[in-house]
Motif scaffolding. Structure first.
Motif, PDB file in Angstrom:
ATOM      1  N   GLU A 170       0.832  -1.202   0.000  1.00 48.65           N
ATOM      2  CA  GLU A 170       0.000   0.000   0.000  1.00 48.65           C
ATOM      3  C   GLU A 170       0.874   1.263   0.000  1.00 48.65           C
ATOM      4  OE1 GLU A 170      -0.332  -2.577   1.975  1.00 48.65           O
ATOM      5  OE2 GLU A 170      -2.208  -3.444   1.232  1.00 48.65           O
ATOM      6  N   ARG A 171       1.940   1.229   0.785  1.00 47.36           N
ATOM      7  CA  ARG A 171       2.820   2.395   0.843  1.00 47.36           C
ATOM      8  C   ARG A 171       3.516   2.626  -0.491  1.00 47.36           C
ATOM      9  NH1 ARG A 171       6.556   1.154   5.771  1.00 47.36           N
ATOM     10  NH2 ARG A 171       7.622   3.024   5.031  1.00 47.36           N
ATOM     11  N   LEU A 172       3.905   1.541  -1.169  1.00 51.59           N
ATOM     12  CA  LEU A 172       4.520   1.692  -2.487  1.00 51.59           C
ATOM     13  C   LEU A 172       3.543   2.309  -3.480  1.00 51.59           C
ATOM     14  CD1 LEU A 172       6.625  -1.559  -3.071  1.00 51.59           C
ATOM     15  CD2 LEU A 172       7.469   0.785  -2.897  1.00 51.59           C
ATOM     16  N   GLN A 173       2.310   1.802  -3.498  1.00 51.27           N
ATOM     17  CA  GLN A 173       1.324   2.341  -4.427  1.00 51.27           C
ATOM     18  C   GLN A 173       1.054   3.816  -4.137  1.00 51.27           C
ATOM     19  OE1 GLN A 173       0.085   1.041  -7.100  1.00 51.27           O
ATOM     20  NE2 GLN A 173       0.865  -1.052  -6.856  1.00 51.27           N
ATOM     21  N   GLN A 174       1.047   4.184  -2.854  1.00 49.20           N
ATOM     22  CA  GLN A 174       0.845   5.581  -2.493  1.00 49.20           C
ATOM     23  C   GLN A 174       2.011   6.428  -2.984  1.00 49.20           C
ATOM     24  OE1 GLN A 174       0.610   6.268   1.722  1.00 49.20           O
ATOM     25  NE2 GLN A 174      -0.194   8.340   1.494  1.00 49.20           N
ATOM     26  N   GLN A 175       3.230   5.914  -2.807  1.00 51.45           N
ATOM     27  CA  GLN A 175       4.408   6.632  -3.294  1.00 51.45           C
ATOM     28  C   GLN A 175       4.363   6.774  -4.812  1.00 51.45           C
ATOM     29  OE1 GLN A 175       7.024   8.135  -1.965  1.00 51.45           O
ATOM     30  NE2 GLN A 175       6.670   7.688   0.190  1.00 51.45           N
ATOM     31  N   TRP A 176       4.003   5.715  -5.512  1.00 47.76           N
ATOM     32  CA  TRP A 176       3.980   5.754  -6.974  1.00 47.76           C
ATOM     33  C   TRP A 176       2.961   6.767  -7.488  1.00 47.76           C
ATOM     34  CZ3 TRP A 176       4.145  -0.295  -7.753  1.00 47.76           C
ATOM     35  CH2 TRP A 176       5.439  -0.737  -7.439  1.00 47.76           C
ATOM     36  N   GLN A 177       1.836   6.848  -6.777  1.00 51.42           N
ATOM     37  CA  GLN A 177       0.829   7.831  -7.172  1.00 51.42           C
ATOM     38  C   GLN A 177       1.359   9.250  -6.966  1.00 51.42           C
ATOM     39  OE1 GLN A 177      -2.823   7.614  -4.911  1.00 51.42           O
ATOM     40  NE2 GLN A 177      -4.000   8.697  -6.473  1.00 51.42           N
ATOM     41  N   GLN A 178       2.017   9.498  -5.843  1.00 52.64           N
ATOM     42  CA  GLN A 178       2.565  10.821  -5.569  1.00 52.64           C
ATOM     43  C   GLN A 178       3.669  11.182  -6.569  1.00 52.64           C
ATOM     44  OE1 GLN A 178       3.910  10.675  -1.506  1.00 52.64           O
ATOM     45  NE2 GLN A 178       1.832  10.729  -0.641  1.00 52.64           N
ATOM     46  N   LEU A 179       4.411  10.180  -7.045  1.00 48.04           N
ATOM     47  CA  LEU A 179       5.512  10.427  -7.966  1.00 48.04           C
ATOM     48  C   LEU A 179       5.057  10.471  -9.426  1.00 48.04           C
ATOM     49  CD1 LEU A 179       8.198   8.115  -6.311  1.00 48.04           C
ATOM     50  CD2 LEU A 179       8.168  10.615  -6.324  1.00 48.04           C
ATOM     51  N   GLY A 180       3.746  10.354  -9.659  1.00 48.23           N
ATOM     52  CA  GLY A 180       3.219  10.485 -11.013  1.00 48.23           C
ATOM     53  C   GLY A 180       3.486   9.284 -11.899  1.00 48.23           C
ATOM     54  N   LEU A 181       3.663   8.099 -11.287  1.00 43.65           N
ATOM     55  CA  LEU A 181       3.881   6.882 -12.077  1.00 43.65           C
ATOM     56  C   LEU A 181       2.548   6.343 -12.575  1.00 43.65           C
ATOM     57  CD1 LEU A 181       6.638   5.414  -9.789  1.00 43.65           C
ATOM     58  CD2 LEU A 181       6.914   5.924 -12.217  1.00 43.65           C
ATOM     59  N   PRO A 182       2.565   5.509 -13.633  1.00 41.96           N
ATOM     60  CA  PRO A 182       1.307   5.041 -14.228  1.00 41.96           C
ATOM     61  C   PRO A 182       0.434   4.275 -13.232  1.00 41.96           C
ATOM     62  CG  PRO A 182       3.171   4.558 -15.662  1.00 41.96           C
ATOM     63  CD  PRO A 182       3.743   5.035 -14.372  1.00 41.96           C
ATOM     64  N   ASP A 183      -0.872   4.464 -13.338  1.00 36.41           N
ATOM     65  CA  ASP A 183      -1.810   3.701 -12.504  1.00 36.41           C
ATOM     66  C   ASP A 183      -1.688   2.221 -12.837  1.00 36.41           C
ATOM     67  OD1 ASP A 183      -2.746   6.040 -11.377  1.00 36.41           O
ATOM     68  OD2 ASP A 183      -4.385   6.260 -12.824  1.00 36.41           O
ATOM     69  N   GLY A 184      -1.848   1.399 -11.815  1.00 39.11           N
ATOM     70  CA  GLY A 184      -1.823  -0.043 -12.033  1.00 39.11           C
ATOM     71  C   GLY A 184      -0.431  -0.620 -12.184  1.00 39.11           C
ATOM     72  N   LEU A 185       0.597   0.140 -11.840  1.00 41.72           N
ATOM     73  CA  LEU A 185       1.959  -0.374 -11.920  1.00 41.72           C
ATOM     74  C   LEU A 185       2.097  -1.569 -10.986  1.00 41.72           C
ATOM     75  CD1 LEU A 185       4.747   0.167 -13.192  1.00 41.72           C
ATOM     76  CD2 LEU A 185       5.272   1.595 -11.216  1.00 41.72           C
ATOM     77  N   ASP A 186       2.550  -2.702 -11.524  1.00 36.60           N
ATOM     78  CA  ASP A 186       2.616  -3.961 -10.781  1.00 36.60           C
ATOM     79  C   ASP A 186       4.056  -4.239 -10.373  1.00 36.60           C
ATOM     80  OD1 ASP A 186       2.561  -6.534  -9.819  1.00 36.60           O
ATOM     81  OD2 ASP A 186       1.244  -7.306 -11.376  1.00 36.60           O
ATOM     82  N   PRO A 187       4.309  -4.491  -9.064  1.00 37.82           N
ATOM     83  CA  PRO A 187       5.679  -4.774  -8.630  1.00 37.82           C
ATOM     84  C   PRO A 187       6.306  -5.989  -9.302  1.00 37.82           C
ATOM     85  CG  PRO A 187       4.268  -4.310  -6.739  1.00 37.82           C
ATOM     86  CD  PRO A 187       3.368  -4.440  -7.934  1.00 37.82           C
ATOM     87  N   SER A 188       5.482  -6.883  -9.851  1.00 37.03           N
ATOM     88  CA  SER A 188       6.025  -8.110 -10.447  1.00 37.03           C
ATOM     89  C   SER A 188       6.336  -7.968 -11.932  1.00 37.03           C
ATOM     90  CB  SER A 188       5.033  -9.270 -10.251  1.00 37.03           C
ATOM     91  OG  SER A 188       3.818  -9.011 -10.944  1.00 37.03           O
ATOM     92  N   GLN A 189       5.976  -6.836 -12.550  1.00 35.90           N
ATOM     93  CA  GLN A 189       6.216  -6.693 -13.988  1.00 35.90           C
ATOM     94  C   GLN A 189       7.676  -6.327 -14.246  1.00 35.90           C
ATOM     95  OE1 GLN A 189       3.532  -3.237 -14.626  1.00 35.90           O
ATOM     96  NE2 GLN A 189       5.238  -2.304 -15.744  1.00 35.90           N
ATOM     97  N   PRO A 190       8.187  -6.639 -15.455  1.00 44.38           N
ATOM     98  CA  PRO A 190       9.600  -6.340 -15.758  1.00 44.38           C
ATOM     99  C   PRO A 190       9.876  -4.845 -15.710  1.00 44.38           C
ATOM    100  CG  PRO A 190       8.686  -7.902 -17.341  1.00 44.38           C
ATOM    101  CD  PRO A 190       7.529  -7.385 -16.541  1.00 44.38           C
ATOM    102  N   ALA A 191      10.961  -4.470 -15.056  1.00 39.11           N
ATOM    103  CA  ALA A 191      11.326  -3.061 -14.955  1.00 39.11           C
ATOM    104  C   ALA A 191      11.788  -2.499 -16.292  1.00 39.11           C
ATOM    105  CB  ALA A 191      12.423  -2.884 -13.908  1.00 39.11           C
ATOM    106  N   ALA A 192      12.173  -3.366 -17.227  1.00 45.18           N
ATOM    107  CA  ALA A 192      12.665  -2.914 -18.528  1.00 45.18           C
ATOM    108  C   ALA A 192      11.589  -2.178 -19.321  1.00 45.18           C
ATOM    109  CB  ALA A 192      13.192  -4.096 -19.323  1.00 45.18           C
ATOM    110  N   ARG A 193      10.336  -2.340 -18.942  1.00 42.49           N
ATOM    111  CA  ARG A 193       9.259  -1.637 -19.651  1.00 42.49           C
ATOM    112  C   ARG A 193       9.197  -0.155 -19.282  1.00 42.49           C
ATOM    113  NH1 ARG A 193       4.251  -5.928 -18.677  1.00 42.49           N
ATOM    114  NH2 ARG A 193       5.223  -7.768 -19.661  1.00 42.49           N
ATOM    115  N   LEU A 194       9.895   0.247 -18.241  1.00 40.92           N
ATOM    116  CA  LEU A 194       9.840   1.626 -17.765  1.00 40.92           C
ATOM    117  C   LEU A 194      10.816   2.506 -18.545  1.00 40.92           C
ATOM    118  CD1 LEU A 194       9.909   0.916 -13.915  1.00 40.92           C
ATOM    119  CD2 LEU A 194       7.889   1.357 -15.326  1.00 40.92           C
TER     120      LEU A 194
END
Length: 535
Positions: A119-143
């Protein structure tokens, strides 16, 4: 609030190839906002891993209390999953195992009190303007590069660590997200060590620590205080060198004059001995006493000369501790005034509005905008490395692209081989000299590029672009200041200021953009392209 410190006690460390990086290094980092600077290859990233406990010194100890979170510079494209990039891959995996029924004590120890980590990661990602639905298990190379850095920073902010060690945290961040980073750093209340050459970030630090071949040196205050102190040190060292040179020349003159006087006395004594009517034994005694006196005088003079020579060497070493670096490009042919044209150009990614470009000699265009808006894509399309969705690009002169991925220095190829391939007719000795002026010594330029620091690879890539044949008349530079040390940044700024060809540069470094003195600024956003005058 508990005060935490990090202390190096006579730490020595050798690299895998046997080279000594640190020897008997002792220093205590105070729990205040500290910027760590130093030349590329000085060992800043290795020092960070030692402080974080990820490396063990060959001798000595690293002591500290509290938990340390290290954010290394993420490579591009980043490896692993998004969760691993955030530095919490192990904790997320342990949490998943516990939810699946694990009672392993190691899993519970790994989680600690971070049961709300997702939950804290998702909150941080939202504050940092990262895409909605970002999944911790997806490959980082897509970023993208900027998204990858923001994900990595989110792990730092959510870590609850007592110490944050951040390695080049502003790399790839656009102006808006750099400002967001600065605000987070000012709000952080634990220990903070930021390895950076971002002068906007360093201006917000409470102290600067410099790492060089002599060790670690503390400078109170922020960036400008450090600059003033280092300037004063260099001026004092230069004055000391001038004084040592004068003293050494004086000792050399004294030694020469003493030798000449001794030669004259000896010649006069020989003449007097031939004319005198004294017993040989008396003459012999006089000669021995004279030779002993001369010997003592010569030894005293030799000691003085040796001492002045040592003072000169020490003074010269102090001046050369921070060598001036230089970049220079071939003059090349003047060529045509028009370098490149683009008509109704629509990029395959990012901004979908058409763009008109007519780049001529002497134009310096700064391309600015948010991450993901299409700035890097624009450079690749102009260089012919990627196809446009529509429109046309006409190149009227040789151009060169330095991209963020440093593709020219991929694999095990050395810097020297890469630069030689870009300019086959150049004498190897000339290229070695030019690379040495960038702070790349004879050993570094022959090692596999993968074994070098990020900054050293950036320097090598710059050299492969600037020293190529045919001489580029148009430079396309994508964040060229990323990972460069301060001396190399100053050399780059000097080069760009004197560059007479065309230049298109993507950068979020405000200091570099000011030094560039752009003739035009091209702003890109979701709404389209906008030309504006430089500030």
């Amino acid at each position: 609030m508990t005060t935490h410190s990090l202390t190096l006690d006579r730490v020595s460390y050798r690299l895998a190839d046997g080279r000594s990086l640190f020897s008997e290094l002792s220093f205590s980092f105070e729990p205040v906002a500290t910027g760590l600077v130093g030349a590329n290859g000085a060992g800043k990233s290795v020092l960070a891993r030692l402080l974080a406990g990820q490396l063990t010194p060959d001798s000595g100890q690293v002591r500290g209390s509290g938990r340390v979170f290290l954010l290394p510079t993420p490579g591009y494209p980043p490896r692993g999953t998004v969760g691993e990039l955030a530095g919490v891959g192990d904790a997320l995996a342990a949490l998943a195992r516990i939810e699946a029924g694990s009672v392993d004590e190691a899993d519970f120890a790994c989680i600690g009190d971070r049961w709300d980590l997702r939950e804290r990661l998702q909150q941080q990602w939202q504050q940092l303007g990262l895409p909605d639905g970002l999944d911790p298990s997806q490959p980082a190379a897509r970023l993208s590069g900027g998204q990858a850095m923001r994900v990595a920073l989110s792990g730092a902010w959510a870590s609850n660590a007592d110490w944050l060690i951040l390695d080049e945290p502003s790399n790839h961040l656009d102006a808006r997200h750099r400002q967001q980073l600065y605000e987070h750093l000012q709000q952080w209340r634990g220990g903070l060590l930021a390895i950076s050459h971002d002068r906007g970030l360093l201006a917000r630090m409470q102290q600067i620590v410099e790492l060089d071949g002599r060790g670690l040196h503390r400078y109170g205050g922020a960036w400008q205080d450090y600059v003033d102190a280092r300037t004063a040190e260099r001026e004092a060292a230069a004055a000391q060198l001038d004084h040592a040179r004068a003293q050494h020349r004086q000792q050399q003159r004294s030694a020469r004059e003493q030798h000449e006087r001794q030669q004259q006395r000896q010649a006069r004594g020989n003449r007097d001995a031939k004319q005198a009517n004294q017993a040989p034994i008396l003459l012999g005694g006089q000669k021995q006493r004279a030779e002993a006196t001369q010997g003592r005088a010569q030894q005293i003079q030799a000691d003085r000369l040796q001492a002045s020579a040592q003072q000169l060497r020490s003074a010269a070493a102090a001046v050369q501790a921070a060598p001036e670096l230089a970049l220079f490009a071939h003059e090349g042919e003047r060529g045509s005034a028009r370098l490149l044209q683009a008509q109704d150009l629509v990029l395959p990614y990012g901004c979908a509005a058409p763009l008109q470009l007519d780049i001529r000699r002497g134009q310096r265009i700064a391309v600015v905008g948010d991450n993901g808006s299409g700035k890097s894509t624009l450079l690749r399309v102009l260089a012919g490395q990627e196809s446009a969705r529509s429109g046309s690009v006409q190149q009227h002169a040789p151009l060169a692209l330095l991209d963020q991925q440093l593709l020219a220095l991929a694999g095990d190829r050395s810097i020297l081989d890469t630069v030689q391939a870009a300019n086959p007719a150049a004498a190897p000795a000339e290229l070695r000299t030019r690379l040495a002026l960038l702070g790349l010594d004879a050993q570094r330029i022959q090692r596999p590029a993968s074994s070098l620091s990020d900054g050293e690879r950036v320097k090598g890539a710059l050299a492969s672009v600037l020293y190529a044949r045919p001489t580029p008349q148009l430079l396309l530079l994508d964040e060229p200041s990323n990972a460069l040390d301060l001396s190399a940044l100053q050399a780059l700024e000097s080069l760009l200021g004197a560059w007479e060809g065309g230049l298109v540069m993507v950068s979020h470094d405000t200091h570099l953009l000011q030094a560039l003195r752009p003739t035009q600024v091209l702003q890109v956003s979701a709404e389209g392209w906008q030309w504006r005058d430089p500030e």
